[in-house]
Design a protein around this motif. Structure first.
Motif, mmCIF file in Angstrom:
data_model
loop_
_atom_site.group_PDB
_atom_site.id
_atom_site.type_symbol
_atom_site.label_atom_id
_atom_site.label_comp_id
_atom_site.label_asym_id
_atom_site.label_seq_id
_atom_site.Cartn_x
_atom_site.Cartn_y
_atom_site.Cartn_z
ATOM 1 N N HIS A 9 0.721 -1.396 -0.217
ATOM 2 C CA HIS A 9 -0.004 0.347 0.068
ATOM 3 C C HIS A 9 0.690 1.351 -0.018
ATOM 4 C CE1 HIS A 9 -4.317 -1.544 -0.163
ATOM 5 N NE2 HIS A 9 -3.636 -3.019 0.810
ATOM 6 N N LEU A 10 2.362 2.214 0.890
ATOM 7 C CA LEU A 10 2.898 2.495 0.639
ATOM 8 C C LEU A 10 3.488 2.796 -0.496
ATOM 9 C CD1 LEU A 10 4.587 2.402 4.085
ATOM 10 C CD2 LEU A 10 3.081 3.591 3.873
ATOM 11 N N GLN A 11 4.244 1.140 -1.613
ATOM 12 C CA GLN A 11 4.429 1.571 -2.637
ATOM 13 C C GLN A 11 3.004 2.253 -3.706
ATOM 14 O OE1 GLN A 11 6.735 1.837 -4.500
ATOM 15 N NE2 GLN A 11 7.348 0.535 -3.468
ATOM 16 N N SER A 12 1.821 1.811 -3.614
ATOM 17 C CA SER A 12 0.896 2.120 -4.363
ATOM 18 C C SER A 12 0.277 3.608 -3.701
ATOM 19 C CB SER A 12 -0.494 0.767 -4.609
ATOM 20 O OG SER A 12 -0.475 0.652 -3.206
ATOM 21 N N LEU A 13 0.190 3.750 -2.455
ATOM 22 C CA LEU A 13 0.777 5.643 -2.358
ATOM 23 C C LEU A 13 1.272 6.217 -3.114
ATOM 24 C CD1 LEU A 13 -0.288 5.402 1.887
ATOM 25 C CD2 LEU A 13 -1.821 6.321 0.020
ATOM 26 N N ASN A 14 2.934 6.331 -2.717
ATOM 27 C CA ASN A 14 3.609 6.725 -3.944
ATOM 28 C C ASN A 14 3.773 7.439 -5.152
ATOM 29 O OD1 ASN A 14 6.217 7.972 -2.140
ATOM 30 N ND2 ASN A 14 6.774 5.985 -1.973
ATOM 31 N N SER A 15 2.744 5.807 -6.009
ATOM 32 C CA SER A 15 3.230 5.887 -7.130
ATOM 33 C C SER A 15 1.755 6.941 -7.662
ATOM 34 C CB SER A 15 2.917 4.535 -7.652
ATOM 35 O OG SER A 15 2.357 4.061 -7.417
ATOM 36 N N ALA A 16 0.749 6.497 -6.766
ATOM 37 C CA ALA A 16 -0.250 7.580 -6.785
ATOM 38 C C ALA A 16 -0.277 8.829 -6.575
ATOM 39 C CB ALA A 16 -1.353 6.553 -6.331
ATOM 40 N N ASN A 24 -7.614 14.482 -11.038
ATOM 41 C CA ASN A 24 -8.327 12.613 -11.415
ATOM 42 C C ASN A 24 -8.836 12.038 -9.437
ATOM 43 O OD1 ASN A 24 -8.668 10.247 -11.585
ATOM 44 N ND2 ASN A 24 -7.440 10.573 -13.333
ATOM 45 N N LYS A 25 -10.157 12.278 -9.550
ATOM 46 C CA LYS A 25 -10.904 11.696 -8.574
ATOM 47 C C LYS A 25 -10.339 10.472 -8.770
ATOM 48 C CE LYS A 25 -13.438 14.927 -6.983
ATOM 49 N NZ LYS A 25 -12.670 15.934 -7.108
ATOM 50 N N GLU A 26 -10.685 10.413 -9.402
ATOM 51 C CA GLU A 26 -9.857 8.232 -9.835
ATOM 52 C C GLU A 26 -8.392 8.044 -9.067
ATOM 53 O OE1 GLU A 26 -10.897 4.116 -9.709
ATOM 54 O OE2 GLU A 26 -12.088 6.075 -10.888
ATOM 55 N N ILE A 27 -7.916 8.807 -8.614
ATOM 56 C CA ILE A 27 -6.527 8.913 -8.395
ATOM 57 C C ILE A 27 -6.910 8.980 -7.322
ATOM 58 C CG2 ILE A 27 -3.803 9.653 -8.137
ATOM 59 C CD1 ILE A 27 -4.501 10.298 -11.052
ATOM 60 N N LEU A 28 -7.616 10.067 -7.171
ATOM 61 C CA LEU A 28 -7.742 10.423 -5.302
ATOM 62 C C LEU A 28 -8.333 9.239 -4.357
ATOM 63 C CD1 LEU A 28 -8.817 13.821 -5.478
ATOM 64 C CD2 LEU A 28 -6.888 12.629 -3.765
ATOM 65 N N ASN A 29 -9.570 8.704 -5.206
ATOM 66 C CA ASN A 29 -9.990 7.395 -4.243
ATOM 67 C C ASN A 29 -9.127 5.753 -4.306
ATOM 68 O OD1 ASN A 29 -12.660 8.442 -4.718
ATOM 69 N ND2 ASN A 29 -13.179 7.332 -6.822
ATOM 70 N N SER A 30 -7.713 5.880 -5.320
ATOM 71 C CA SER A 30 -7.473 5.259 -4.916
ATOM 72 C C SER A 30 -6.539 5.325 -3.812
ATOM 73 C CB SER A 30 -6.453 4.535 -6.138
ATOM 74 O OG SER A 30 -4.786 4.464 -5.802
ATOM 75 N N ILE A 31 -6.222 6.739 -4.069
ATOM 76 C CA ILE A 31 -5.336 7.048 -2.869
ATOM 77 C C ILE A 31 -6.021 6.557 -1.650
ATOM 78 C CG2 ILE A 31 -3.890 8.940 -1.615
ATOM 79 C CD1 ILE A 31 -3.544 10.100 -4.161
ATOM 80 N N PHE A 32 -6.871 6.755 -1.272
ATOM 81 C CA PHE A 32 -8.296 7.389 -0.153
ATOM 82 C C PHE A 32 -8.474 5.718 0.093
ATOM 83 C CE2 PHE A 32 -11.372 7.023 1.999
ATOM 84 C CZ PHE A 32 -11.719 8.340 2.467
ATOM 85 N N ARG A 33 -8.322 4.874 -0.369
ATOM 86 C CA ARG A 33 -8.917 3.416 -0.277
ATOM 87 C C ARG A 33 -6.892 2.741 0.170
ATOM 88 N NH1 ARG A 33 -11.638 2.961 -5.107
ATOM 89 N NH2 ARG A 33 -9.751 2.148 -6.182
ATOM 90 N N SER A 34 -6.293 2.963 -0.071
ATOM 91 C CA SER A 34 -4.762 2.708 -0.136
ATOM 92 C C SER A 34 -4.569 3.445 1.609
ATOM 93 C CB SER A 34 -4.232 3.498 -0.706
ATOM 94 O OG SER A 34 -3.871 2.193 -1.587
ATOM 95 N N ASP A 65 -8.533 12.386 6.049
ATOM 96 C CA ASP A 65 -8.610 13.265 6.489
ATOM 97 C C ASP A 65 -8.840 14.507 5.638
ATOM 98 O OD1 ASP A 65 -10.027 12.612 8.894
ATOM 99 O OD2 ASP A 65 -9.240 13.367 10.841
ATOM 100 N N VAL A 66 -7.934 14.807 5.419
ATOM 101 C CA VAL A 66 -6.945 15.537 4.295
ATOM 102 C C VAL A 66 -8.025 15.347 2.834
ATOM 103 C CG1 VAL A 66 -5.583 16.539 3.072
ATOM 104 C CG2 VAL A 66 -5.433 16.842 5.297
ATOM 105 N N LEU A 67 -8.218 13.757 2.410
ATOM 106 C CA LEU A 67 -7.336 13.333 1.419
ATOM 107 C C LEU A 67 -8.759 12.978 0.869
ATOM 108 C CD1 LEU A 67 -5.376 10.258 1.467
ATOM 109 C CD2 LEU A 67 -5.306 11.747 0.152
ATOM 110 N N GLY A 68 -10.420 13.263 1.996
ATOM 111 C CA GLY A 68 -11.247 13.044 2.325
ATOM 112 C C GLY A 68 -12.049 15.014 1.354
#
Lengths: 171, 661
Positions: B17-24, B34-44, B69-72
Motif C-alpha cells: 500500500h505504501l508503494q501504491s500510495l507513492n505511485s498514486a 483526477n478523482k479516480e486517483i484520489l479515490n485510490s489513494i484514499f482506499r490505500s 481526513d485531508v484526502l476526504g
C-alpha cells in the motif's frame, strides 16, 4: 518454558565441564580427537569425489550427501603429515565449521571416549608434527596422548591462504 | 496463524500500500483533478489505517487517519490539490515507511509524528470562516420516500414505535465502519431497522463523518436502546427520539446524494481518465518460503528423474521407458508452473523509481522525464529481491551525474528536460533491463586518465582496448572513489558494487556511452536461479555442466584449422577470429584427451560481445540441472557457478566461463 530449557542447558554444560566426550580417529599413525558435539555423522567414502579446480590444496573435492554438497578436507595435507594411501578403514567425519558442513578425511575412526575436562592441557608448540594453532589442547588418557583439534582453525579455509602466502613468501 | 504470521502479512500488505500510495501520489501530482486517483489513494490510506489499528500500531493508525481526513476533503472538493498538499502527503508516506520499518524492531511507538500530524490537521480542520459549509454537512436528516412511509405505517402498532436514533462517534475513532456495524447489530436485536442515513453500505465503507441516524421500529423503551449503543466503544453521544411519521417531510430523491454532493464533483462526472490503478486481481498470498520448499521438492524430483532415465535406458524395458517419458513431460510442466508461481513482475521494483527520480531531480534542480516500459516483465522472486539496489544506484548516477542541468542542456542544444528510459524485456531465458539517459555521457579520456593514474591500465593495454572496454573500466573496484572522477566522468559511484551484485545473480552488466549523447547501462539477468539448462561436457574423466545461456554454439574444429596468435590458440569462425582455450588448462585436468584428437569439439561461450571457444574432450548431452551452492565453506571459486547432482548421485560442477572469456 524457556527458563526451563536454559536451566537444562546449563546443567548439561556443567556436566560437560566435568566430562568431555571425544571421537578418536587416526591420521597416519597418530591419534586425534574432536568433541563429539561438533561431529554430525561419520560416513564411508563410497562414492567418487568431485575435484574442485582452484580450491585450496587440502580440499580434496566435494561429495553429495543426501542432496547436500559437502566439501571434503584432507587434514593430513593440511597438517603436512606424510600420507599413506587411504584404505579400507578410511572414513569421513562430517563436522560443522561456522555453520557450514565439512567432511574430514581420516584414516580410521577408533572409538568414543569420555575424559575429564581437567585432563586437557594447552598444546605444546608442535605436537606430533602439528602446529599448535590448529590444536585445542592435549589430554593424557592412561598412557595415550590424545591431541584435541581446534576445528575452526584446523578447517578454516582463510587460514590456509595465509599459510600458502607465507609459504610462497618463504620459498 | 501465529502473531508473527499476522505481522508478516501486515508488513507485506503495508509495503504494497505504501508503494501504491507513492505511485498514486505521483500520478495525482500530474493530474490534480483526477478523482479516480484520489479515490485510490484514499482506499490505500484507509486500508493501512484499518490494518495498523487492528495490529495496535497506533502511530501509523493516527497518521493515516489524519491523512484520510485531508484526502476526504480533497475527494469532496472542499480542498484543492496543491503542490503543498502533495508534498505534505509525500512526507506523510515517507513517515509511514519509517514507522513500518520501525515495527519489526519494536520502535514504531517511539517515532515522532506530531509535526506532520499537526500540518495535516491544519488542512482538515475547517476554518472558522466557513461555518455554513460545515453546518450544512453536519445537519443530518432522516426522511422517507412515499413507499417507505406506507410500509412503516403498516407496521406501527400501539406498542411498536418509530425511533430516530442519532449516534455520534468520537472524532478520533479509528474504525468508524466497524463501530457503526456493531451499533447496527446491537440495535437490530431490539427491533427492525427501517432506514439509516447515511445508508448501511456507506456506513460500512466509512463514507460518513462522525454521526448517523437510525430509523428503528421497536417495542423497547428508548432508554434501553440508547444504553445498549453506549456500550459500544468510541460512542460519543446518542440521542433517541420517538417520531411521528406524518411530521417528517417526504424524501423525494435517493439519499446519500445530499451527503456526498459537491459542486466540484459534478464538474468532474465525465469518465475519469484511464489509470492503471485498476481493480485488484484474484490472488492468494503465499509465504515465499513455502514456494522455496516447493521449488526444492521439484528440484529433488528433477534429480531423481535423471536417475530413473538412466536406469530405464540401461534396462531397455519399453513400458518403463514410456512411463518415464510421461513422467518427464509432467515434471517439465510442474517445473514450469512452480517457476511461474515464483515469478514477480519487475514492476515491484520499478514502482519506486518515479518517486526516486522525482526526489533526485528536485534536489539537483534538473528536469527529467522518466519513461518506464516493460514493467510487466517477470523475474524469479529471488532475483527481484536483489536487483532493486543496483538499479537505484544506476538511476541515481544517471540523474545526478548523467543528465545535465537545464541550462547546460540548453547550451548544448538539447531539450531542457532530460529523458531517462528504463526498459525491461525477456529474451530467451534471460531478462534484460536497460537504463538509458540522454545526458552528457562518460568522458572516455577522463576514464583513461584516471585508470592510468590509478595503475589500473598500462599504455600497451590501452592500445588494444575498444571504447566499450575502456568505458567498462568504471566497474573496477575503487575506480570512482575520487570526487573528481565522479564529477567529471559523470558516472561510476560504486559501479563495482553494482557489477558484483549482478554477477552474484548470474547476470552481466554492460555500459555503453557516447560523449554528449548519453549513457546506457544494460543488465542481463537469468529468469530464475534454481533450475537451469546446461550442456554437459567431459574433459578427461571429469564431467562439467555449462549453462546454455552462455553457450552460443558448439562446433567441430580440425587441428589443422588452429593457429597461434601471440601464444593464443585461435581459429576462424564465421569469418572472425575466435580465441580458443583448452578447458583442461583452466580446470587443471590432468588426463584430458583432446590434445590427441584430430577433430576437436568446441563450445563457443559468449560474454557480451566477446566469444571464446572452449575445447572439450566430449560433448555429452543437454540437461536441466538444479543449481546447488558449493556452500559457504568453499565460498566463491572463480569460474565455478555452483554444483549439481547427476543421475548417478555424483556431483558435477557448473562452470561460469565468462570470467575466462
Amino acid at each position: 518454558m524457556e527458563e526451563n530449557i536454559k536451566e537444562k542447558r546449563s546443567e548439561k554444560e556443567e556436566a560437560r565441564e566435568e566430562l568431555l566426550q571425544l571421537v578418536l580417529f587416526r591420521l597416519g599413525e597418530e591419534e586425534f580427537g574432536v568433541n563429539i558435539l561438533q561431529a554430525r555423522e561419520i560416513e564411508k567414502l563410497d562414492q567418487g569425489l568431485t575435484r574442485v579446480p582452484k580450491a585450496p590444496l587440502f580440499v580434496e573435492g566435494v561429495i553429495n550427501l543426501r542432496g547436500e554438497i559437502i566439501p571434503i578436507v584432507d587434514l593430513r595435507k593440511r597438517f603436512g603429515l606424510t600420507l599413506p594411501p587411504l584404505g579400507y578403514d578410511s572414513r569421513v567425519i562430517i563436522v560443522e565449521v561456522r555453520g557450514a558442513p565439512v567432511g574430514m578425511l581420516v584414516d580410521a575412526v577408533e572409538e568414543v571416549v569420555r575424559i575429564p575436562v581437567s585432563a586437557v592441557e594447552p598444546p605444546p608448540p608442535i605436537t606430533k608434527g602439528v602446529d599448535a594453532q590448529y590444536l585445542a589442547g592435549v589430554a593424557k588418557v592412561g598412557d595415550r596422548l590424545i591431541v584435541l583439534l581446534n576445528l575452526d582453525r584446523a578447517l578454516s579455509p582463510e587460514e590456509s591462504q595465509e599459510l600458502a602466502e607465507a609459504e610462497l613468501g618463504d620459498g | 496463524m501465529e502473531t508473527s504470521d499476522y505481522l508478516r502479512v501486515f508488513m507485506d500488505e503495508c509495503q504494497e500500500h505504501l508503494q501504491s500510495l507513492n505511485s498514486a501520489l505521483l500520478e495525482l501530482e500530474n493530474n490534480p483533478g483526477n478523482k479516480e486517483i484520489l479515490n485510490s489513494i484514499f482506499r490505500s490510506a484507509h486500508t493501512v489505517k484499518g490494518a495498523s489499528a487492528t495490529m495496535g500500531f497506533n502511530k501509523m493508525a493516527n497518521l493515516t487517519h489524519a491523512m484520510e481526513d485531508v484526502l476526504g476533503l480533497l475527494r469532496r472538493g472542499d480542498l484543492e490539490v496543491t503542490p503543498e498538499i502533495i508534498n505534505l502527503l509525500f512526507d506523510s508516506v515517507d513517515l509511514l515507511e519509517v514507522l513500518a520499518k520501525g515495527i519489526p524492531e519494536g520502535r514504531e511507538a517511539d517515532i515522532e509524528i506530531t509535526a506532520i500530524l499537526q500540518q495535516l490537521k491544519e488542512y482538515s480542520t475547517p476554518e472558522e470562516t466557513l461555518p455554513s459549509d460545515r453546518d450544512r454537512r453536519r445537519r443530518l436528516e432522516l426522511r422517507y420516500t412515499k413507499e417507505e412511509r406506507e410500509q412503516i405505517k403498516g407496521r406501527l402498532t400501539d406498542t411498536k414505535k418509530l425511533y430516530h436514533i442519532h449516534v455520534f462517534l468520537k472524532e478520533d475513532c479509528l474504525l468508524k465502519g466497524a463501530r457503526a456495524f456493531m451499533i447496527l447489530r446491537e440495535v437490530e436485536n431490539m427491533g427492525a431497522i427501517v432506514k439509516t442515513i447515511p445508508s448501511a453500505k456507506e456506513l460500512e465503507d466509512e463514507r460518513f463523518r462522525y454521526d448517523f441516524i437510525i430509523g428503528l421500529l421497536s417495542e423497547e423503551p428508548v432508554e434501553k436502546i440508547i444504553a445498549s449503543i453506549n456500550k459500544v466503544l468510541d460512542v460519543e453521544n446518542v440521542q433517541g427520539t420517538t417520531v411521528s411519521i406524518d411530521e417528517i417531510p417526504e424524501e423525494r430523491r435517493a439519499y446519500g446524494e445530499t451527503y456526498r454532493f459537491t459542486p466540484r464533483e459534478e464538474k468532474d462526472v465525465e469518465e475519469p481518465a484511464p489509470s492503471h490503478l485498476g481493480p485488484a486481481t484474484l490472488t492468494v498470498r503465499v509465504d515465499i518460503r513455502k514456494l522455496d520448499e516447493l521449488m526444492n521438492l521439484v528440484a529433488e524430483l528433477v534429480i531423481n528423474r535423471g536417475r530413473l532415465e538412466q536406469i530405464s535406458s540401461e534396462l531397455q524395458h519399453q513400458e518403463l521407458e514410456e512411463s518415464v517419458e510421461t513422467l518427464n513431460r509432467l515434471l517439465l510442466r510442474l517445473q514450469d508452473d512452480v517457476l511461474q508461481t515464483r515469478m514477480v513482475a519487475v514492476e515491484h521494483v520499478f514502482s519506486r523509481f518515479p518517486r526516486l527520480v522525482r526526489d533526485l531531480t528536485r534536489r539537483a534542480g534538473k528536469q527529467v522525464d522518466l519513461v518506464i516500459t516493460g514493467a510487466d516483465t517477470e523475474l524469479d522472486r529471488t532475483v527481484i529481491d536483489e536487483i532493486g539496489d543496483p538499479l537505484v544506484h544506476i538511476i541515481r548516477n544517471a540523474v545526478d551525474h548523467g543528465i545535465e542541468s537545464p541550462e547546460e542542456r540548453k547550451a548544448a542544444g538539447k531539450p531542457e528536460t532530460g529523458r531517462l528510459e528504463i526498459n525491461a524485456y525477456q529474451a530467451g531465458n534471460q531478462v534484460l533491463i536497460t537504463v538509458r539517459d540522454d545526458g552528457k555521457g562518460i568522458d572516455r579520456d577522463e576514464v583513461i586518465r584516471t585508470a592510468l593514474s590509478k595503475g589500473h591500465l598500462t599504455e600497451e593495454k590501452l592500445a588494444e582496448m575498444s571504447d566499450e572496454e575502456i568505458i567498462s573500466l568504471v566497474f573496477l573496484p575503487g575506480f570512482s572513489t575520487s570526487e573528481k572522477v565522479t564529477d567529471v566522468s559523470g558516472r561510476g559511484v560504486g559501479m563495482d558494487v553494482v557489477r558484483e551484485r549482478i554477477t552474484a545473480l548470474g547476470g552481466t552488466v554492460r555500459v555503453t556511452s557516447k560523449r554528449g549523447e548519453g549513457t546506457t547501462v544494460t543488465i542481463q539477468l537469468p529468469l530464475t536461479l534454481a533450475i537451469i539448462q546446461t550442456l554437459m561436457i567431459q574433459v578427461g574423466s571429469e564431467i562439467y555442466a555449462i549453462p546454455t545461456s552462455l553457450v552460443e554454439q558448439t562446433i567441430s574444429v580440425n587441428q589443422s584449422e588452429i593457429q597461434r596468435l601471440r601464444q593464443q590458440e585461435v581459429t576462424t569462425w564465421r569469418g572472425e577470429v575466435l580465441p580458443l582455450i583448452r578447458l583442461q588448462d583452466v580446470l587443471d585436468v590432468k588426463d584430458a584427451k583432446n590434445p590427441e584428437y584430430n577433430e576437436l569439439d568446441v563450445v563457443i561461450v559468449r560474454n557480451g560481445e566477446r566469444r571464446l571457444g572452449c575445447v572439450v574432450d566430449t560433448l555429452l548431452r543437454p540437461q536441466d540441472v538444479v543449481i546447488k551452492s558449493l556452500g559457504s565453506y568453499l565460498g566463491n571459486i572463480p569460474g565455478i557457478a555452483g554444483a549439481t547432482i547427476l543421475g548417478d548421485g555424483r556431483v558435477a560442477l557448473i562452470l561460469d566461463l565468462r570470467d575466462v572469456a
